[in-house]
Design a protein around this motif. Sequence first.
Motif, PDB file in Angstrom:
ATOM      1  N   GLN A 169      29.136  38.260  59.191  1.00 16.45           N
ATOM      2  CA  GLN A 169      28.441  37.920  60.432  1.00 16.45           C
ATOM      3  C   GLN A 169      27.226  37.048  60.158  1.00 16.45           C
ATOM      4  N   LEU A 170      26.511  37.340  59.074  1.00 11.80           N
ATOM      5  CA  LEU A 170      25.301  36.602  58.731  1.00 11.80           C
ATOM      6  C   LEU A 170      25.604  35.175  58.304  1.00 11.80           C
ATOM      7  N   THR A 171      26.670  34.997  57.520  1.00 18.92           N
ATOM      8  CA  THR A 171      26.947  33.697  56.910  1.00 18.92           C
ATOM      9  C   THR A 171      27.977  32.861  57.659  1.00 18.92           C
ATOM     10  N   GLY A 172      28.819  33.490  58.473  1.00 14.02           N
ATOM     11  CA  GLY A 172      29.898  32.770  59.128  1.00 14.02           C
ATOM     12  C   GLY A 172      31.086  32.524  58.220  1.00 14.02           C
ATOM     13  N   LEU A 173      31.147  33.200  57.084  1.00 13.47           N
ATOM     14  CA  LEU A 173      32.254  33.048  56.136  1.00 13.47           C
ATOM     15  C   LEU A 173      33.166  34.273  56.185  1.00 13.47           C
ATOM     16  N   ALA A 174      34.461  34.055  56.100  1.00 12.79           N
ATOM     17  CA  ALA A 174      35.410  35.156  55.945  1.00 12.79           C
ATOM     18  C   ALA A 174      35.416  35.577  54.483  1.00 12.79           C
ATOM     19  N   ILE A 175      35.377  36.894  54.231  1.00 14.35           N
ATOM     20  CA  ILE A 175      35.301  37.411  52.860  1.00 14.35           C
ATOM     21  C   ILE A 175      36.463  38.377  52.643  1.00 14.35           C
ATOM     22  N   PRO A 176      37.527  37.930  52.001  1.00 16.81           N
ATOM     23  CA  PRO A 176      38.697  38.785  51.811  1.00 16.81           C
ATOM     24  C   PRO A 176      38.681  39.633  50.546  1.00 16.81           C
ATOM     25  N   TYR A 177      37.708  39.416  49.658  1.00 11.67           N
ATOM     26  CA  TYR A 177      37.658  40.165  48.405  1.00 11.67           C
ATOM     27  C   TYR A 177      36.279  40.818  48.249  1.00 11.67           C
ATOM     28  N   ALA A 178      36.257  42.052  47.730  1.00 14.06           N
ATOM     29  CA  ALA A 178      34.980  42.732  47.516  1.00 14.06           C
ATOM     30  C   ALA A 178      35.122  43.811  46.457  1.00 14.06           C
ATOM     31  N   ALA A 179      34.014  44.113  45.776  1.00 16.24           N
ATOM     32  CA  ALA A 179      34.016  45.150  44.753  1.00 16.24           C
ATOM     33  C   ALA A 179      32.638  45.774  44.664  1.00 16.24           C
ATOM     34  N   LEU A 180      32.621  47.065  44.307  1.00  9.70           N
ATOM     35  CA  LEU A 180      31.394  47.854  44.225  1.00  9.70           C
ATOM     36  C   LEU A 180      31.278  48.453  42.833  1.00  9.70           C
ATOM     37  N   VAL A 181      30.085  48.388  42.223  1.00 13.57           N
ATOM     38  CA  VAL A 181      29.862  48.938  40.889  1.00 13.57           C
ATOM     39  C   VAL A 181      28.563  49.733  40.891  1.00 13.57           C
ATOM     40  N   GLN A 182      28.493  50.771  40.023  1.00 17.47           N
ATOM     41  CA  GLN A 182      27.296  51.603  39.901  1.00 17.47           C
ATOM     42  C   GLN A 182      26.590  51.346  38.569  1.00 17.47           C
ATOM     43  N   PHE A 183      25.504  52.100  38.325  1.00 14.19           N
ATOM     44  CA  PHE A 183      24.636  51.881  37.172  1.00 14.19           C
ATOM     45  C   PHE A 183      25.395  51.863  35.844  1.00 14.19           C
ATOM     46  N   ASN A 184      26.202  52.904  35.597  1.00 10.89           N
ATOM     47  CA  ASN A 184      26.880  52.996  34.306  1.00 10.89           C
ATOM     48  C   ASN A 184      27.782  51.795  34.058  1.00 10.89           C
ATOM     49  N   GLY A 185      28.356  51.259  35.117  1.00 13.20           N
ATOM     50  CA  GLY A 185      29.223  50.099  34.972  1.00 13.20           C
ATOM     51  C   GLY A 185      28.459  48.886  34.495  1.00 13.20           C
ATOM     52  N   ASN A 232      34.069  52.161  36.585  1.00 15.32           N
ATOM     53  CA  ASN A 232      32.869  52.268  37.419  1.00 15.32           C
ATOM     54  C   ASN A 232      32.944  51.420  38.678  1.00 15.32           C
ATOM     55  N   MET A 233      34.159  51.235  39.220  1.00 14.84           N
ATOM     56  CA  MET A 233      34.310  50.329  40.343  1.00 14.84           C
ATOM     57  C   MET A 233      35.043  50.956  41.517  1.00 14.84           C
ATOM     58  N   GLN A 234      34.726  50.428  42.686  1.00 19.51           N
ATOM     59  CA  GLN A 234      35.544  50.639  43.873  1.00 19.51           C
ATOM     60  C   GLN A 234      35.909  49.251  44.393  1.00 19.51           C
ATOM     61  N   LEU A 235      37.193  49.032  44.681  1.00 26.67           N
ATOM     62  CA  LEU A 235      37.679  47.694  44.995  1.00 26.67           C
ATOM     63  C   LEU A 235      38.291  47.619  46.376  1.00 26.67           C
ATOM     64  N   SER A 236      38.259  46.436  46.937  1.00 25.76           N
ATOM     65  CA  SER A 236      39.022  46.194  48.157  1.00 25.76           C
ATOM     66  C   SER A 236      40.503  46.165  47.787  1.00 25.76           C
ATOM     67  N   ASN A 237      41.349  46.464  48.749  1.00 32.91           N
ATOM     68  CA  ASN A 237      42.789  46.429  48.500  1.00 32.91           C
ATOM     69  C   ASN A 237      43.231  45.071  47.974  1.00 32.91           C
ATOM     70  N   SER A 238      42.574  44.027  48.403  1.00 33.39           N
ATOM     71  CA  SER A 238      42.940  42.673  48.003  1.00 33.39           C
ATOM     72  C   SER A 238      42.780  42.449  46.505  1.00 33.39           C
ATOM     73  N   LEU A 239      41.899  43.225  45.841  1.00 29.92           N
ATOM     74  CA  LEU A 239      41.716  43.088  44.398  1.00 29.92           C
ATOM     75  C   LEU A 239      42.578  44.079  43.622  1.00 29.92           C
ATOM     76  N   ASN A 240      43.420  44.827  44.324  1.00 32.49           N
ATOM     77  CA  ASN A 240      44.342  45.726  43.637  1.00 32.49           C
ATOM     78  C   ASN A 240      45.610  45.006  43.205  1.00 32.49           C
ATOM     79  N   SER A 241      45.559  43.703  43.180  1.00 29.69           N
ATOM     80  CA  SER A 241      46.633  42.887  42.619  1.00 29.69           C
ATOM     81  C   SER A 241      46.111  42.214  41.365  1.00 29.69           C
ATOM     82  N   ILE A 242      46.689  42.557  40.233  1.00 27.22           N
ATOM     83  CA  ILE A 242      46.214  41.988  38.980  1.00 27.22           C
ATOM     84  C   ILE A 242      46.425  40.484  38.955  1.00 27.22           C
TER      85      ILE A 242
END
Length: 454
Positions: free
Chosen positions: A203-219, A314-324
């Motif tokens: 919403q802020l940028t006006g760009l569609a974002i189909p890929y995303a990933a989350l990482v924590q400290f240990n990662g 140490n990650m949580q991924l969008s479904n779109s990144l569950n394709s190697i």
Amino acid sequence: MSRGFESHALRHSNHAASRQGGSRVSDQVRTRTRARKTPTFARHGRLRKSNPFTALAKVAAAAVAVVMVSTVSVAAIATYDVATTVKPGVTLENETDGPAPKIGAIPGGVNLLLVGSDSRQGQGDAYGDPDVETSVLNDVTMLMHIAEDHSSATVVSFPRDMFVSIPECPDPSGGTFSAMSYQKINTTLSYGGLACTVKTVEQLTGLAIPYAALVQFNGVAAMSQAVGGVPVCIAEPIHDDHTDLDLPAGEQVLQGKEALQFLRTRHGVGDGSDLGRISNQQVFLSSLVRTLKSSQTLSDPLKVYSIAKAAAKNMQLSNSLNSIDTMAAIAMALKDIPLDKVVFVQYPTGAVDGGVAPSEESAQALMDDIKNDIVPVLDPGDAAFLSVPDPSEASAGDSTDAGGATADGGATADPSADPSTGDATPAPEALPSDVYGQTAGEHTCSAGRPVEDQ
């Protein structure tokens, strides 16, 4: 059924100002209606669970995807836990189903959101008492954009203390959270998880974002260790009791917990603000990109395996990144981009009560460049929170004078000249002076902040 989103924010916001602004609509953060250039994205799909032998093949392919940008982004792009099963993915609004691309550079452009969480859950006792319940905030939010022709990449860092409007977000446990008019962007992870952070940045940028990933400290710590450490230049000593960081001036090779402390410190660098921390992170990220490219990491199976293994735990991924195949294809699009075409920028902001808010005109200029695949040209700037030039690089560049002549009197080639005619082409227009950042090719030093000023 919509939940009480505004009251929920008051419990999680880490700043008094955000508690006062839940019902206000800021002129500076009101989303503008604008035509959106639809980027070209590869269609992708999900792979079925495989047997152990197939899993090993996935590890090898995932290793190709471990490239550049940051410890956060490197951790985010390598997908699978090499020792166990794939973690459940996160559904994004702009995902599409379809056949996964074959190994090779992904066709067209890519927008990928990289999010670093400050949650202590499952991180042990190295970052405080893990049993003490704390709010879950997106400590780092970065958008990586790869140009459609794969000639450049831009990484935009969004200040965690920036006030934005937050759209209606799905509640991972069911239902939805109501939209919010004026809250800090770092609260989005606590409302609707990774998908909510993605929707807010879209919403802020006006760009569609189909890929995303989350990482924590240990990662982040494990990733920096897996690459063998990252050399950083420190202009003045850095001492920060808040992160237990104590570094002398000079070049330091950082890895593990020390690398994480360096990325997290804000009191010990620049002006002590989150903007200073972003500039400090860019010192590290630029060096990381240079290290990965110079060390031929992607061609060393042992290095790549250790990076993939450290990342995947140490990650949580969008479904779109569950394709190697999709991830490897994204990496292939990145690996040949020149250092001076990898640009790190801060999303432009101005100070407001309790934080910062987007600078509308400057932000629009930046996003126009990104949408049109123009490599951002940055004004040097002299803000107190910025990193400083590496003096060793400055002295090395003294062999060429301002007129383009070399030390032995020879003339240098005009980099703006058309190779077919020799005529100079117009230089791209620089962005407004409040769009700060650097390229991966620029060597800069972290500017320590005196203890007495902290």
